[in-house]
Design a protein around this motif. Structure first.
Motif, PDB file in Angstrom:
ATOM      1  N   GLU A 180       0.869  -1.174   0.000  1.00 57.41           N
ATOM      2  CA  GLU A 180       0.000   0.000   0.000  1.00 57.41           C
ATOM      3  C   GLU A 180       0.909   1.228   0.000  1.00 57.41           C
ATOM      4  OE1 GLU A 180      -3.265   2.152  -0.294  1.00 57.41           O
ATOM      5  OE2 GLU A 180      -3.403  -0.024  -0.089  1.00 57.41           O
TER       6      GLU A 180
ATOM      7  N   ASP B 247       0.631   3.567  -8.301  1.00 55.61           N
ATOM      8  CA  ASP B 247      -0.534   3.117  -9.058  1.00 55.61           C
ATOM      9  C   ASP B 247      -0.347   1.650  -9.453  1.00 55.61           C
ATOM     10  OD1 ASP B 247      -2.377   2.520 -11.156  1.00 55.61           O
ATOM     11  OD2 ASP B 247      -2.645   4.663 -11.497  1.00 55.61           O
ATOM     12  N   LEU B 248      -1.130   0.772  -8.845  1.00 62.75           N
ATOM     13  CA  LEU B 248      -0.989  -0.660  -9.107  1.00 62.75           C
ATOM     14  C   LEU B 248      -1.300  -1.006 -10.556  1.00 62.75           C
ATOM     15  CD1 LEU B 248      -0.381  -3.511  -8.178  1.00 62.75           C
ATOM     16  CD2 LEU B 248      -2.720  -3.650  -7.263  1.00 62.75           C
TER      17      LEU B 248
ATOM     18  N   THR C 162       1.906  -9.282  -1.812  1.00 61.50           N
ATOM     19  CA  THR C 162       1.480  -8.186  -0.952  1.00 61.50           C
ATOM     20  C   THR C 162       1.568  -8.617   0.515  1.00 61.50           C
ATOM     21  OG1 THR C 162      -0.837  -8.894  -1.144  1.00 61.50           O
ATOM     22  CG2 THR C 162      -0.070  -7.190  -2.687  1.00 61.50           C
TER      23      THR C 162
ATOM     24  N   VAL D 244      -2.290  -4.605   1.391  1.00 61.66           N
ATOM     25  CA  VAL D 244      -3.119  -4.165   0.274  1.00 61.66           C
ATOM     26  C   VAL D 244      -4.442  -4.932   0.353  1.00 61.66           C
ATOM     27  CG1 VAL D 244      -3.317  -4.075  -2.247  1.00 61.66           C
ATOM     28  CG2 VAL D 244      -1.090  -3.717  -1.147  1.00 61.66           C
ATOM     29  N   GLU D 245      -5.535  -4.210   0.321  1.00 59.42           N
ATOM     30  CA  GLU D 245      -6.848  -4.862   0.386  1.00 59.42           C
ATOM     31  C   GLU D 245      -7.065  -5.716  -0.858  1.00 59.42           C
ATOM     32  OE1 GLU D 245      -9.026  -4.983   2.859  1.00 59.42           O
ATOM     33  OE2 GLU D 245      -7.722  -3.720   4.087  1.00 59.42           O
TER      34      GLU D 245
ATOM     35  N   SER E 271      -9.675  -6.184  -2.440  1.00 62.72           N
ATOM     36  CA  SER E 271     -10.534  -5.462  -3.391  1.00 62.72           C
ATOM     37  C   SER E 271      -9.704  -4.575  -4.320  1.00 62.72           C
ATOM     38  CB  SER E 271     -11.577  -4.627  -2.646  1.00 62.72           C
ATOM     39  OG  SER E 271     -10.945  -3.683  -1.802  1.00 62.72           O
ATOM     40  N   ASP E 272      -8.579  -4.041  -3.827  1.00 66.09           N
ATOM     41  CA  ASP E 272      -7.697  -3.231  -4.683  1.00 66.09           C
ATOM     42  C   ASP E 272      -7.113  -4.085  -5.807  1.00 66.09           C
ATOM     43  OD1 ASP E 272      -8.182  -1.051  -3.067  1.00 66.09           O
ATOM     44  OD2 ASP E 272      -6.268  -1.187  -1.992  1.00 66.09           O
ATOM     45  N   ILE E 273      -6.732  -5.320  -5.478  1.00 69.14           N
ATOM     46  CA  ILE E 273      -6.193  -6.234  -6.488  1.00 69.14           C
ATOM     47  C   ILE E 273      -7.297  -6.637  -7.457  1.00 69.14           C
ATOM     48  CG2 ILE E 273      -5.123  -8.493  -6.865  1.00 69.14           C
ATOM     49  CD1 ILE E 273      -3.891  -8.116  -3.996  1.00 69.14           C
TER      50      ILE E 273
ATOM     51  N   GLU F 257      -9.844  -5.005  -8.375  1.00 71.05           N
ATOM     52  CA  GLU F 257     -10.181  -3.904  -9.269  1.00 71.05           C
ATOM     53  C   GLU F 257      -9.042  -3.595 -10.242  1.00 71.05           C
ATOM     54  OE1 GLU F 257     -11.210  -0.594  -6.771  1.00 71.05           O
ATOM     55  OE2 GLU F 257     -12.844  -1.702  -5.815  1.00 71.05           O
ATOM     56  N   SER F 258      -7.807  -3.667  -9.769  1.00 75.54           N
ATOM     57  CA  SER F 258      -6.655  -3.281 -10.581  1.00 75.54           C
ATOM     58  C   SER F 258      -6.289  -4.301 -11.648  1.00 75.54           C
ATOM     59  CB  SER F 258      -5.432  -3.032  -9.685  1.00 75.54           C
ATOM     60  OG  SER F 258      -5.683  -1.980  -8.791  1.00 75.54           O
TER      61      SER F 258
END
Length: 144
Positions: A67, A71-72, A93, A102-103, A105-107, A109-110
């Motif tokens: 985190e 920008d992933l 992560t 890193v959540e 959900s971030d992965i 989405e990315s």
């Protein structure tokens, strides 16, 4: 746990990462917090890890991501550049509760935004989780 049991766990981890002798593996995001046992095991299996400035085509990317690293999506797109058609990105992560976590959900989405699909998650050591990301088959067919 005794040392040999720990070594067996690490060896099986190299198998779970699908790293074979002779593969070219690029490492991105290296810092002093990475899991050196995992790195050593992968290096033992494939030889040296190449850095992100390589001109080689690579079979796998080992991407250490925390985190706050930026920008992933952009970094995942950069990881795709030298990757073979059937290559894999291992996004490492920090586990929940660890600094830099890193959540998921971030992965989630990315990865699709970067053109990747998550296929599995692996426990990659005491502090790290690895998500296996690949270019979806239908997207590979369109690239040809």
């Amino acid at each position: 746990m005794n040392a040999t049991a720990g070594q067996a766990d690490v060896k099986s981890l190299a198998d779970r990462f699908g790293i074979e002798p002779g593969m070219v593996v690029m490492e991105m995001g290296y810092d002093d917090d990475v899991d050196e046992d995992l790195r050593d095991t992968l290096i033992d299996r494939c030889g040296e890890l190449v850095d992100e400035d390589t001109d080689e085509v690579v079979d796998a990317v080992l991407l250490w991501w925390r985190e706050g690293d930026g920008d992933l999506v952009e970094t995942l797109i950069d990881a795709l550049g030298p990757l073979t058609d059937n290559g894999v990105v291992w996004l490492l992560t920090p586990k929940a509760g660890r600094e830099g976590h890193v959540e998921p959900s971030d992965i989630n989405e990315s990865a699709p935004t970067a053109g990747l699909q998550q296929t599995s998650t692996v426990n990659a050591g005491k502090d790290w989780t690895a998500a296996r990301l690949v270019v979806p088959r239908n997207a590979r067919a369109k690239q040809r």
